[in-house]
Design an enzyme around this catalytic site. Structure first.
Site: not given
Ligand SMILES: Cc1cc2nc3c(=O)[nH]c(=O)nc-3n(C[C@H](O)[C@H](O)[C@H](O)COP(=O)(O)OP(=O)(O)OC[C@H]3O[C@@H](n4cnc5c(N)ncnc54)[C@H](O)[C@@H]3O)c2cc1C
Length: 466
Positions: A43, A52, A272, A321, A445
């Protein structure tokens, strides 16, 4: 070296870091492991925030160029892409550093490195220099997120064939860009590069963009994007992508079997994301996955192993996110003996194009399929005085309410600030409000939010301004 904690979160994205902070707030000795070198996950580093930033800056560029139409002469408007990218990077750095500060403030120990299970209660963290630290913990929360997927046989080089991460850091504006996939990420990034001057072509397998969205909104959305200059090639399947000296050729076959090649400088493959469980060593400790390789959890986010939990993109549900954050809070509260809960019926989804698109709850198609009788209220921004005043009148608000009880079941918006307007409908739905409750709430308004009120009035055919 071995350290002992009550809870360890693997992954410092919006799911992981929020979970770690909440666990610490609830009194647990907590650690958070992150491998990318900066916190905030997909994110903050390569997702929501940089996209953004570029959406905003590219829109400003586009608007300034068109100001003379509104009587403001600004002269020659030029793009400095390098500076724009630096501005975006600054936003990312400020926010990721901010998360680091929050972890410190809440006494969460931050481990930089790749975490993998050594046993059900032990995580090995390997840093950049290959040093290993063993962390021992009663509870472990997996929040390792997701990564972009490509098409079979097509690899990202992040220069010519790019994922969203590459599309966020192109060094020059491509003359022509093909976006494979008409989902929200492709359309957001396509909009950015189109506003900056690229000829953008979206190639989509289905007959509509943004799958899962209310169909009426999705077709209005496509109409508006077309007017803005994006080109759509629907029901085209990508067969292969080959690179040449000037970029790439995207070879497609349409629904009638007709082949068409698209030559471009850059192709964004945006089809995806997949759950990221790589290197965690889940097989060793017997954590089960579902048929889509997501970690399988129960309603309390517990895996099939009693002390191991999972949240965010790595489990079922919308890859968003705020969904990950809410799950992070809920699982922390469950671990601390409270009753954490996420209401999946009220998770909003927003697309940050111009105009914005936002939705929450059921779509009309879902209500029909579930055989639920509903009423519709609609109101166009054309008739909203604030939108008229600033000449930003595209789109409408659509509210779906139960035919008998009038309870709001869903809302779908396309128009100015739709992503902000959806918030009031989320609160209304959380409180089980009826469309009449929204309609009888006084809205300031002139505001865009009056369009929400009027749509609610229109559910019972008593909108005033249409
Ligand atoms: C271009 C783009 C735009 C987006 N825009 C939006 C938006 O506007 N609004 C929205 O709600 N969502 C948006 N998303 C989706 C959003 O980014 C994700 O849904 C969100 O980040 C998921 O959060 P998470 O904590 O599950 O995983 P992530 O944010 O993917 O975080 C997981 C973290 O775990 C770390 N990790 C993985 N494996 C290991 C390991 N073995 N040891 C230590 N660390 C590890 C990774 O490095 C990563 O930093 C967007 C995604 C993209 C690609």
């Amino acid at each position: 070296m071995s350290e002992k904690f009550q809870a360890v979160v693997i992954g410092g994205g919006p799911g992981g870091y929020v979970c770690a902070i909440r666990l610490a707030q609830l009194g647990l000795k907590t650690a958070c492991i992150e491998s990318r070198g900066s916190l905030g996950g997909t994110c903050l580093n390569v997702g929501c925030i940089p996209s953004k930033s570029l959406l905003n800056l590219s829109e400003e560029f586009h608007n300034v160029k068109n100001l003379s139409k509104k009587g403001i002469e600004v002269g020659d408007v030029r793009l400095n892409l390098n500076k724009m990218m630096k501005n975006k990077d600054k936003a990312v750095t400020v926010l990721t550093k901010g998360v680091e500060f929050l972890l410190k403030k809440n006494n969460v120990s931050y481990f930089k490195g790749i975490g993998s299970f050594k046993s059900k209660t032990e995580i090995a963290v390997k840093d950049k220099e290959n040093n290993e630290t063993i962390i021992n913990s009663e509870k472990i929360i997996i929040a390792t997120g997701s990564v972009p997927v490509s098409l079979p046989g097509i690899d990202f080089d992040e220069k010519t064939i790019v994922s969203s991460s590459g599309a966020l850091k192109l060094e020059k504006v491509p003359k022509k860009m093909v976006v494979v996939g008409g989902g929200y990420i492709g359309l957001e990034m396509g909009s950015v590069w189109s506003r900056l001057g690229a000829d953008v072509h979206v190639v989509e397998f289905l007959d509509h963009i943004t799958p899962g969205m209310d169909k009426e909104i999705s077709s209005e959305f496509m109409k508006i994007l077309k007017k803005q200059g994006l080109n759509f090639h629907m029901q085209h399947k990508v067969d292969k992508i080959s690179k040449n000296e000037s970029g790439a050729i995207v070879s497609t076959i349409d629904k009638d079997g007709i082949k068409k090649d698209f030559e471009c400088e850059v192709v964004l493959v945006s089809v995806g994301r997949k759950p990221n469980t790589k290197g965690l060593n889940l097989e060793k400790i017997g954590v089960r996955l579902d048929n889509k390789n997501r970690i399988k959890t129960d309603k309390n986010f517990k895996t099939n192993q009693d002390n191991i939990y999972a949240i965010g993109d790595v489990i079922e549900g919308p890859m968003l996110a705020h969904k990950a954050e809410d799950e992070g809070i809920a699982v922390a509260e469950n671990i601390a003996g409270q009753s954490g809960h996420v209401n999946y019926d009220t998770i909003p989804g927003v697309i940050y194009t111009t105009p914005e698109v936002a939705s929450i709850g059921k779509t009309e198609e879902q209500l029909i399929e579930a055989n639920i009788k509903y009423k519709i209220g609609k109101f166009s921004f054309m008739a909203n005085s604030r939108a008229k005043a600033i000449d930003d009148t595209e789109g409408f608000v659509k509210i779906l309410a139960d035919e008998k009880t009038d309870k709001v079941l869903g809302a779908h918006l396309i128009g100015p600030h739709a992503g902000e307007l959806i918030g009031e409908i989320g609160i209304a739905m959380e409180f089980g409000a009826s469309s009449e409750d929204i309609a009888r709430t006084c809205h300031a308004h002139p505001t865009f939010s009056e369009a929400v009120k009027e749509a609610a009035l229109s559910v019972d055919k008593r909108a005033i301004h249409s």
